[in-house]
Write an enzyme that holds these catalytic residues in place. Structure first.
Site, PDB file in Angstrom:
ATOM      1  CG  HIS A 165       3.057  11.219-134.509  1.00 49.64           C
ATOM      2  ND1 HIS A 165       2.168  11.339-134.150  1.00 49.64           N
ATOM      3  CD2 HIS A 165       3.143  10.153-135.318  1.00 49.64           C
ATOM      4  CE1 HIS A 165       1.805  10.207-133.317  1.00 49.64           C
ATOM      5  NE2 HIS A 165       2.773   9.703-133.052  1.00 49.64           N
ATOM      6  CG  ASP A 216       0.086   4.444-137.032  1.00 47.66           C
ATOM      7  OD1 ASP A 216       1.474   4.187-136.236  1.00 47.66           O
ATOM      8  OD2 ASP A 216      -0.490   5.623-135.910  1.00 47.66           O
ATOM      9  CG  HIS A 271      -2.694   4.987-133.019  1.00 45.65           C
ATOM     10  ND1 HIS A 271      -2.583   4.607-131.277  1.00 45.65           N
ATOM     11  CD2 HIS A 271      -1.059   5.328-132.460  1.00 45.65           C
ATOM     12  CE1 HIS A 271      -2.037   4.596-130.320  1.00 45.65           C
ATOM     13  NE2 HIS A 271      -0.641   5.291-131.252  1.00 45.65           N
TER      14      HIS A 271
HETATM   15  O1  G3P Z   1       5.653   5.492-134.673  1.00 42.68           O
HETATM   16  C1  G3P Z   1       5.813   6.382-133.630  1.00 42.68           C
HETATM   17  C2  G3P Z   1       5.129   6.526-132.790  1.00 42.68           C
HETATM   18  O2  G3P Z   1       4.260   6.809-133.554  1.00 42.68           O
HETATM   19  C3  G3P Z   1       4.963   5.936-132.347  1.00 42.68           C
HETATM   20  O3  G3P Z   1       4.082   5.864-130.896  1.00 42.68           O
HETATM   21  O4  G3P Z   1       1.595   5.770-130.047  1.00 42.68           O
HETATM   22  O5  G3P Z   1       1.913   7.279-132.143  1.00 42.68           O
HETATM   23  O6  G3P Z   1       2.234   5.412-132.868  1.00 42.68           O
HETATM   24  P1  G3P Z   1       1.854   5.343-131.580  1.00 42.68           P
HETATM   25 CA    CA Z   2       2.887   5.022-134.904  1.00 40.79          CA
END
Ligand code: G3P
Ligand code: CA
Length: 309
Positions: free
Chosen positions: A28, A57, A70
């Site tokens: 992540h 992201d 992000h």
């Molecule tokens: O994409 C899965 C997760 O990353 C969604 O939350 O805010 O970390 O992009 P975020």
């Molecule tokens: Ca994400």
């Protein structure tokens, strides 16, 4: 640019991330528990730690380049305030969509969270999506592994309103790098159903994951019928992990609709009280609830939990 052949290892083995039904580790924002999120260093570490997929992201610059970030703003994870002090909008935020790629390259990426990578003399950059892909494909070529990519297009409706459509640019880039068919080592994810539908309308057959959060806009999907509708434009769901604890029926509905389940986000430094440890939390989701993979800031820890089975 790397040739599309690098999607497979030298022996043509694409099993790692493509056809195996094994549960997957999704890094992540890279190995963001250890290094500043969405930096090439965090992505490289994730690859070395055994992630199956690495998540960038994505947002767009003013001149239409996808960059790994992000937020649609720059100030939370870069030094934009120091480099471009006069470029905030009236709301006090520095939007990536107001900067060219050349300008973004002048910024330094910084750790978002105070308890993580220490502030010091280290210098990190904000990578473009192309640089991220070339890093992953280069490491795949050098290691013989096939680690996939798991891009999330951030706020596509907002970007479209700014005159910056994301879906076309995403498809152009990933196709250029060999991600073209349903079996390619990629998942495209979005919180916006309309964006995933648009990608299908543009002809994409790539695996798609619909992200869901515990907010009102997703309520209409939280039923067997609703999840069935998701299956018309996605291959999987990416729910906030707490949604599965609150409504475990979601798992059965997703299974019945043929959808994979990849909840987010597992963090060794933010373990909910009801789990005794980070590993216990991972075991709960992976083996009791039976999800197909996890988004984690600590890909080494999830890899170890999976590998000891
Ligand atoms: O994409 C899965 C997760 O990353 C969604 O939350 O805010 O970390 O992009 P975020
Ligand atoms: Ca994400």
């Amino acid at each position: 640019m790397l040739p599309a052949a690098t999607l497979a290892g030298d022996d043509g083995d694409t099993e790692d991330a493509v056809s195996s039904p094994a549960k997957i580790v999704i890094a992540h924002r890279g190995a963001s528990g250890y290094l500043p999120e969405h930096t090439l260093a965090a992505y490289a570490l994730a690859h070395g730690m055994g992630a199956d997929y690495i998540e960038p992201d994505l947002v767009l610059t003013r001149d239409g380049h996808l960059i790994c970030l992000h937020d649609i703003y720059l100030q939370a994870t870069t030094n934009v305030e120091q480099v471009f002090p006069d470029r905030a909008r009236e709301d006090g935020r520095w939007y990536a969509a107001d900067f060219s790629l050349a300008e973004v390259r002048r910024l330094e990426a910084e750790e978002r969270l105070g308890n993580r990578f220490p502030k010091g003399g280290s210098r990190f950059a904000v990578p473009s999506f192309v640089e991220m892909i070339e890093l992953v494909q280069g490491l795949n070529e050098r290691t013989g592994r096939t680690v996939g990519i798991y891009p999330e297009i951030k706020a596509p409706a907002w970007h479209r309103g700014e005159g910056l459509p994301m879906e076309e640019e995403l498809l152009e880039v990933v196709e250029r790098y060999g991600y073209r068919e349903s079996g390619a080592p990629i998942f495209v994810q979005s919180f916006e159903a309309e964006s995933l539908k648009r990608l299908r309308a543009l002809g994409s057959e790539l695996p798609q994951v619909f992200l869901m959060a515990e907010v009102a806009q997703y309520r209409s999907f939280l039923s067997a019928e609703g999840i069935g509708r998701v299956a018309t434009f996605a291959d999987g769901i990416g729910p906030a992990k707490t949604m599965l604890e609150r409504q475990p029926e979601l798992i059965g509905w997703a299974r019945d609709a043929g959808l994979t389940i990849h909840p987010y986000t597992f963090r060794a430094d933010q373990v909910p009280n009801r789990h005794g440890s980070h590993e216990a939390e991972l075991e709960r989701y992976l083996f009791e609830l039976g999800v197909d993979g996890v988004f984690t800031d600590y890909p080494d820890r999830a890899r170890a939990v999976l590998d000891r089975r």
